[in-house]
Motif scaffolding. Structure first.
Motif, PDB file in Angstrom:
ATOM      1  N   THR A  60       2.492  -1.105   3.366  1.00 56.06           N
ATOM      2  CA  THR A  60       3.482  -0.356   4.295  1.00 56.06           C
ATOM      3  C   THR A  60       4.771  -0.153   3.702  1.00 56.06           C
ATOM      4  O   THR A  60       5.032  -0.979   2.676  1.00 56.06           O
ATOM      5  CB  THR A  60       3.382  -1.019   5.572  1.00 56.06           C
ATOM      6  OG1 THR A  60       4.058  -2.341   5.540  1.00 56.06           O
ATOM      7  CG2 THR A  60       2.224  -1.052   6.619  1.00 56.06           C
ATOM      8  N   ILE A  65       4.611   6.090   3.148  1.00 57.27           N
ATOM      9  CA  ILE A  65       3.021   5.717   3.080  1.00 57.27           C
ATOM     10  C   ILE A  65       2.168   6.941   3.234  1.00 57.27           C
ATOM     11  O   ILE A  65       1.017   6.952   2.697  1.00 57.27           O
ATOM     12  CB  ILE A  65       2.592   4.434   4.074  1.00 57.27           C
ATOM     13  CG1 ILE A  65       1.466   4.003   3.795  1.00 57.27           C
ATOM     14  CG2 ILE A  65       2.911   4.900   5.585  1.00 57.27           C
ATOM     15  CD1 ILE A  65       0.984   2.601   4.532  1.00 57.27           C
ATOM     16  N   GLY A  90      -2.098   0.921   4.761  1.00 60.69           N
ATOM     17  CA  GLY A  90      -1.067   0.106   5.576  1.00 60.69           C
ATOM     18  C   GLY A  90      -2.022  -1.458   4.970  1.00 60.69           C
ATOM     19  O   GLY A  90      -2.187  -2.287   6.183  1.00 60.69           O
TER      20      GLY A  90
END
Length: 385
Positions: free
Chosen positions: A247, A264, A283
């Motif tokens: 992230t 991201i 993530g």
């Protein structure tokens, strides 16, 4: 491994229909998901996609120095999964002669305007010849914007101790001044959607029974040739390559400064466009845990030459795969890093500022001229009605 475009072309020939060959050309400097999306759309318009990449000499002649070398740009374009063939040193002005040379039916370009140094549309000949098709430009990203983002960084800023002392007024003018920006390369926020991610993930499928699954993780910011060579070698360690993307807060924690340059969502699309990547974990946790390895049935975790930064608790993030005997360090032989790209930009800051500003101003003039033409046409219609 057979090329998808060649298979598709062969299938079309077997069915008796001549495959449609599409040409896209450009600088492809600092290849990003906007470039990849244009290539994805172009491939949808035909069966076989050929991409011409301009040489350094040609780009310098028409628009100023590129950030990446021609060899780096050739390699990056070839790695985009929708590309079937690349030809080097493509002419800056696209001609029917070039289309015929590569047996292409037409060329495709975005809905912005690319101009020569004297302000002429580089696609005018193929447009007039009826051999031009348009794809939609991806809003919210351009090489001009990325250069602007990086100009906000300085070497002292990279030390994580001092604020950047770069003259921000010029940088901000390039990046986000709404009063003087091109409608084509001016900055607008990229808005990710599930559809866009699905489009970039198209053609992918889960691993087959018995496949050896490889896992790598990192920031993969400003996706570049160093990442590319690493992923190509990592893919050779198995049959199915999963990339875990950290992230933005995690990346900022271990890289500091204004990193990551790309958020991201942008990094996800860049990595998904790479032909060596099978799947992306958006993530992904910084520490590779036993639960993560079991969830994805990972056979080997691969890491490159970059230093391993301990997790917040001070532990090795690769402790588990190492203990399981499922960790391998590889050397891609490429020492390119995101930091080196930023250093190139800062070292040549004045050149890039001048280039970006000139490009914006030229596009604004053309856009205003087009608006005047539209207005004049509307007035004539009103007078005749």
């Amino acid at each position: 491994m057979a090329d998808g475009g060649e298979r598709n072309q062969g299938e079309q020939e077997e069915r008796g229909r001549r495959p449609v060959r599409v040409l896209v050309d450009g600088c492809f400097d600092m290849v990003h998901f906007g470039h990849a999306n244009a290539l994805r759309q172009a491939k949808k318009m035909g069966d076989y996609l050929i991409v011409g990449v301009h040489s350094d000499e040609e780009i310098i002649k028409y628009k100023g120095p590129p950030v990446m070398t021609e060899e780096e740009r050739y390699k990056m374009v070839q790695a985009v999964k929708w590309v079937d063939e690349v030809f080097e040193a493509a002419p800056y002005v696209t001609t029917i002669e070039t289309l015929d040379k590569y047996n292409c039916d037409y060329c495709v370009h975005g809905d912005d305007i690319t101009m020569t140094a004297d302000g002429h549309d580089t696609y005018s000949e193929v447009k007039n010849g009826g051999r031009f098709k348009e794809c939609k430009r991806t809003a919210g990203v351009s090489t001009t914007d990325l250069v602007g983002r990086m100009l906000l960084l300085t070497k002292t800023h990279h030390d994580r101790e001092n604020e950047a002392q770069l003259p921000r007024d010029k940088v901000e003018e390039l990046r986000e001044n709404p009063q003087a920006r091109s409608p084509w390369t001016g900055v607008s926020q990229f808005l990710p959607t599930t559809q866009k991610i699905a489009q970039f993930a198209e053609g992918g499928s889960g691993p087959e029974p018995g496949d050896r699954i490889v896992y790598v993780s990192g920031a993969f910011d400003l996706f570049h040739v160093g990442h590319l060579d690493f992923l190509q070698q990592a893919r050779q360690e198995g049959d199915y390559l999963i990339v875990g993307l950290h992230t933005d807060p995690v990346v900022n924690d271990y890289k500091g400064s204004n990193h990551p340059i790309m958020n991201i969502h942008e990094r996800t699309l860049c990595v998904l466009a790479c032909r060596y990547v099978s799947e992306v974990v958006i993530g992904a946790p910084y520490t590779v845990s036993e639960e993560l390895m079991e969830h994805f049935n990972i056979d080997v975790v691969v890491h490159g030459r970059t230093a391993i930064i301990p997790d917040p608790e001070g532990h090795d993030p690769y402790k588990v795969p190492k203990a399981l005997g499922k960790y391998k360090q590889i050397d891609s032989g490429n020492d390119m890093t995101t930091t080196k790209i930023i250093e190139r930009i800062i070292r040549n800051r004045l050149h890039f500022e001048a280039r970006n500003k000139a490009k914006e101003e030229k596009e604004i003039r053309v856009f205003e001229a087009l608006q005047k033409q539209v207005k004049s046409g509307q007035e004539l219609i009103e007078e005749s009605s």
